[in-house]
Design a protein around this motif. Structure first.
Motif, PDB file in Angstrom:
ATOM      1  N   THR A   1       2.291   7.203   8.424  1.00  0.00           N
ATOM      2  CA  THR A   1       1.779   5.907   8.853  1.00  0.00           C
ATOM      3  C   THR A   1       2.874   5.034   9.470  1.00  0.00           C
ATOM      4  O   THR A   1       4.057   5.226   9.192  1.00  0.00           O
ATOM      5  CB  THR A   1       1.161   5.148   7.663  1.00  0.00           C
TER       6      THR A   1
ATOM      7  N   ALA B   1      -4.568   0.923  -3.780  1.00  0.00           N
ATOM      8  CA  ALA B   1      -3.201   1.440  -3.769  1.00  0.00           C
ATOM      9  C   ALA B   1      -2.587   1.447  -2.374  1.00  0.00           C
ATOM     10  O   ALA B   1      -1.362   1.410  -2.230  1.00  0.00           O
ATOM     11  CB  ALA B   1      -3.172   2.860  -4.335  1.00  0.00           C
ATOM     12  N   CYS B   2      -3.416   1.486  -1.324  1.00  0.00           N
ATOM     13  CA  CYS B   2      -2.871   1.622   0.039  1.00  0.00           C
ATOM     14  C   CYS B   2      -3.928   1.257   1.073  1.00  0.00           C
ATOM     15  O   CYS B   2      -5.086   1.667   0.957  1.00  0.00           O
ATOM     16  CB  CYS B   2      -2.394   3.064   0.265  1.00  0.00           C
ATOM     17  N   ILE B   3      -3.492   0.510   2.088  1.00  0.00           N
ATOM     18  CA  ILE B   3      -4.420   0.116   3.168  1.00  0.00           C
ATOM     19  C   ILE B   3      -3.851   0.532   4.531  1.00  0.00           C
ATOM     20  O   ILE B   3      -4.137  -0.092   5.546  1.00  0.00           O
ATOM     21  CB  ILE B   3      -4.706  -1.399   3.137  1.00  0.00           C
TER      22      ILE B   3
ATOM     23  N   TYR C   1       5.695  -1.836   5.955  1.00  0.00           N
ATOM     24  CA  TYR C   1       6.283  -1.847   4.608  1.00  0.00           C
ATOM     25  C   TYR C   1       6.691  -0.448   4.164  1.00  0.00           C
ATOM     26  O   TYR C   1       7.570  -0.282   3.325  1.00  0.00           O
ATOM     27  CB  TYR C   1       5.290  -2.455   3.608  1.00  0.00           C
ATOM     28  N   PHE C   2       6.039   0.555   4.729  1.00  0.00           N
ATOM     29  CA  PHE C   2       6.416   1.945   4.441  1.00  0.00           C
ATOM     30  C   PHE C   2       7.836   2.219   4.939  1.00  0.00           C
ATOM     31  O   PHE C   2       8.592   2.986   4.335  1.00  0.00           O
ATOM     32  CB  PHE C   2       5.401   2.881   5.114  1.00  0.00           C
TER      33      PHE C   2
ATOM     34  N   GLY D   1       3.703   0.067  -6.108  1.00  0.00           N
ATOM     35  CA  GLY D   1       2.904  -1.060  -5.624  1.00  0.00           C
ATOM     36  C   GLY D   1       2.710  -0.991  -4.125  1.00  0.00           C
ATOM     37  O   GLY D   1       3.175  -0.052  -3.463  1.00  0.00           O
ATOM     38  N   CYS D   2       2.011  -1.971  -3.584  1.00  0.00           N
ATOM     39  CA  CYS D   2       1.726  -2.001  -2.143  1.00  0.00           C
ATOM     40  C   CYS D   2       2.027  -3.390  -1.604  1.00  0.00           C
ATOM     41  O   CYS D   2       1.293  -4.343  -1.884  1.00  0.00           O
ATOM     42  CB  CYS D   2       0.267  -1.639  -1.884  1.00  0.00           C
ATOM     43  N   ALA D   3       3.115  -3.484  -0.847  1.00  0.00           N
ATOM     44  CA  ALA D   3       3.509  -4.786  -0.303  1.00  0.00           C
ATOM     45  C   ALA D   3       2.544  -5.278   0.764  1.00  0.00           C
ATOM     46  O   ALA D   3       2.482  -6.468   1.051  1.00  0.00           O
ATOM     47  CB  ALA D   3       4.925  -4.681   0.279  1.00  0.00           C
ATOM     48  N   ALA D   4       1.796  -4.357   1.351  1.00  0.00           N
ATOM     49  CA  ALA D   4       0.899  -4.758   2.439  1.00  0.00           C
ATOM     50  C   ALA D   4      -0.290  -5.557   1.919  1.00  0.00           C
ATOM     51  O   ALA D   4      -0.794  -6.440   2.619  1.00  0.00           O
ATOM     52  CB  ALA D   4       0.410  -3.521   3.187  1.00  0.00           C
TER      53      ALA D   4
ATOM     54  N   CYS E   1       2.723   1.758   8.912  1.00  0.00           N
ATOM     55  CA  CYS E   1       2.717   0.535   8.106  1.00  0.00           C
ATOM     56  C   CYS E   1       4.156   0.016   7.996  1.00  0.00           C
ATOM     57  O   CYS E   1       5.056   0.753   7.573  1.00  0.00           O
ATOM     58  CB  CYS E   1       2.173   0.837   6.709  1.00  0.00           C
TER      59      CYS E   1
ATOM     60  N   PRO F   1       7.996  -2.622  -2.084  1.00  0.00           N
ATOM     61  CA  PRO F   1       7.203  -1.639  -2.825  1.00  0.00           C
ATOM     62  C   PRO F   1       6.196  -0.951  -1.898  1.00  0.00           C
ATOM     63  O   PRO F   1       5.635  -1.588  -0.999  1.00  0.00           O
ATOM     64  CB  PRO F   1       6.476  -2.481  -3.883  1.00  0.00           C
ATOM     65  N   CYS F   2       6.011   0.328  -2.115  1.00  0.00           N
ATOM     66  CA  CYS F   2       5.079   1.104  -1.284  1.00  0.00           C
ATOM     67  C   CYS F   2       4.663   2.348  -2.065  1.00  0.00           C
ATOM     68  O   CYS F   2       5.488   3.216  -2.333  1.00  0.00           O
ATOM     69  CB  CYS F   2       5.746   1.493   0.040  1.00  0.00           C
ATOM     70  N   ASN F   3       3.385   2.403  -2.413  1.00  0.00           N
ATOM     71  CA  ASN F   3       2.882   3.547  -3.181  1.00  0.00           C
ATOM     72  C   ASN F   3       2.945   4.855  -2.411  1.00  0.00           C
ATOM     73  O   ASN F   3       2.988   5.930  -3.006  1.00  0.00           O
ATOM     74  CB  ASN F   3       1.423   3.291  -3.583  1.00  0.00           C
ATOM     75  N   LYS F   4       2.932   4.760  -1.109  1.00  0.00           N
ATOM     76  CA  LYS F   4       3.002   5.979  -0.300  1.00  0.00           C
ATOM     77  C   LYS F   4       4.422   6.531  -0.282  1.00  0.00           C
ATOM     78  O   LYS F   4       4.633   7.738  -0.392  1.00  0.00           O
ATOM     79  CB  LYS F   4       2.522   5.668   1.134  1.00  0.00           C
TER      80      LYS F   4
END
Ligand code: SF4
Length: 316
Positions: free
Chosen positions: A117, A156-158, A121-122, A137-140, A119, A128-131
């Motif tokens: 992705t 968890a992810c968008i 934040y990734f 966590g998910c900063a997005a 994203c 934080p990034c669950n991926k």
């Protein structure tokens, strides 16, 4: 960049076997995404398996009347192939809408499917990034979501999937062929190849550990008018905010897949029955479960307008 070891595989089976034996190994071919991720330490593979020498660089007819595209066929060569241009125009157009000429010269068919992705934040290892780091966590969510998913996301992810090629392959009902470390092969319909994020957004595809993509098979040409419309912030070298891959027949029936809206190419076959009735009922059915944020609600409108322009072009 972190240190890593490196080897060259001489066959698909050797590549799959090497990957299964080495935890944390990654295949590398064009490297157009992986090398960037390694420089940023978003990915830190302990071992790279160079698969550029395994063959798989040919496009061949299948007995069923389709085409078998080797995993190492470069995006430029696939887009330029006369058979692809004539019979699978939506694929040629999607490929040419992606990246730049230099990147397409290096990028491979399999690598395109396996892009990570975009994203933001990734790519930021301070966030934080669950991926990137499962459970962090998910900063997005609650952050800047303009480019992110409007449908199929989770708590968890968008994130969205960035590939243009994969959206066209979804409209064409392509099949991904693989080999595993034990030598067994399988065929994965493109609809089942990419996953929605759920609770495990770091698991992005149906591939098992070490499983190696050998080819993508295109069924018999679907005919019709084939269009790929990509809407983005600038005319070149940008990922889709929204894209539409369409195969529209003379009688108004057809297939529609969307890019830029979900964690995988988004197609709802049942919605395609609405195609002869026009854009609004189709898009209402395709995006019935959309949950956009304030930042990306425009994508729902944009997708409807992109589809409307595609249908006008297809019918003229
Ligand atoms: Fe990471 Fe997905 Fe959240 Fe982006 S949307 S920060 S990729 S978990």
């Amino acid at each position: 960049m972190r240190p890593f070891t490196y080897e060259r595989a001489r066959s698909p089976a050797e590549a799959a076997s090497a990957a299964a034996q080495t935890p944390g190994a990654r295949f590398i071919a064009g490297g157009t995404n992986l090398l960037d991720l390694m420089k940023l330490q978003v990915e830190t593979p302990a071992h790279l398996i160079d698969v550029n020498g395994v063959g798989l660089d040919r496009i061949e007819p299948t007995p069923e009347g389709g085409l078998r595209v080797g995993a190492l066929v470069r995006n430029t060569d696939l887009a330029a192939d006369a058979r692809v241009r004539r019979d699978y125009g939506v694929l040629a157009r999607a490929l040419l809408a992606g990246a730049t000429g230099q990147l397409r010269n290096k990028a491979t068919t399999a690598g395109n499917l396996l892009q990570r992705t975009r994203c933001p934040y990734f790519y930021d290892t301070n966030m934080p990034c669950n991926k990137r780091r499962p459970g962090s966590g998910c900063a997005a969510i609650g952050g800047a979501t303009r480019g992110l998913a409007v449908i199929g996301a989770s708590n968890a992810c968008i994130a969205t999937h960035p590939s243009d090629m994969a959206v066209a392959l979804r409209a064409l009902d392509a099949v991904v062929e693989t080999v595993k470390a034990d030598g067994t092969t399988r065929r994965i319909p493109i609809a089942e190849f990419h996953r929605l994020p759920g609770d495990t957004p770091h698991i992005e595809t149906a591939l098992a550990t070490g499983e190696f993509i050998t080819a993508v098979t295109l069924p018999r040409p679907p005919g019709g008018t084939q269009i790929y419309r990509k809407v983005r912030d600038r005319a070149s070298y940008a990922f889709a905010l929204v894209s539409v891959a369409a195969v529209v027949q003379r009688d108004g029936t057809g297939r529609i897949a969307l890019g830029g809206v979900a964690h995988k190419p988004w197609r709802v076959e049942d919605a395609e029955a609405e195609l002869p009735r026009g854009t609004k009922p189709v898009m209402a059915a395709i995006l019935a479960d959309a949950r956009p944020t304030r930042d990306n609600a425009f994508k729902v409108i944009l997708a409807e307008r992109a589809l409307a322009s595609v249908l006008v072009e297809a019918r003229n």
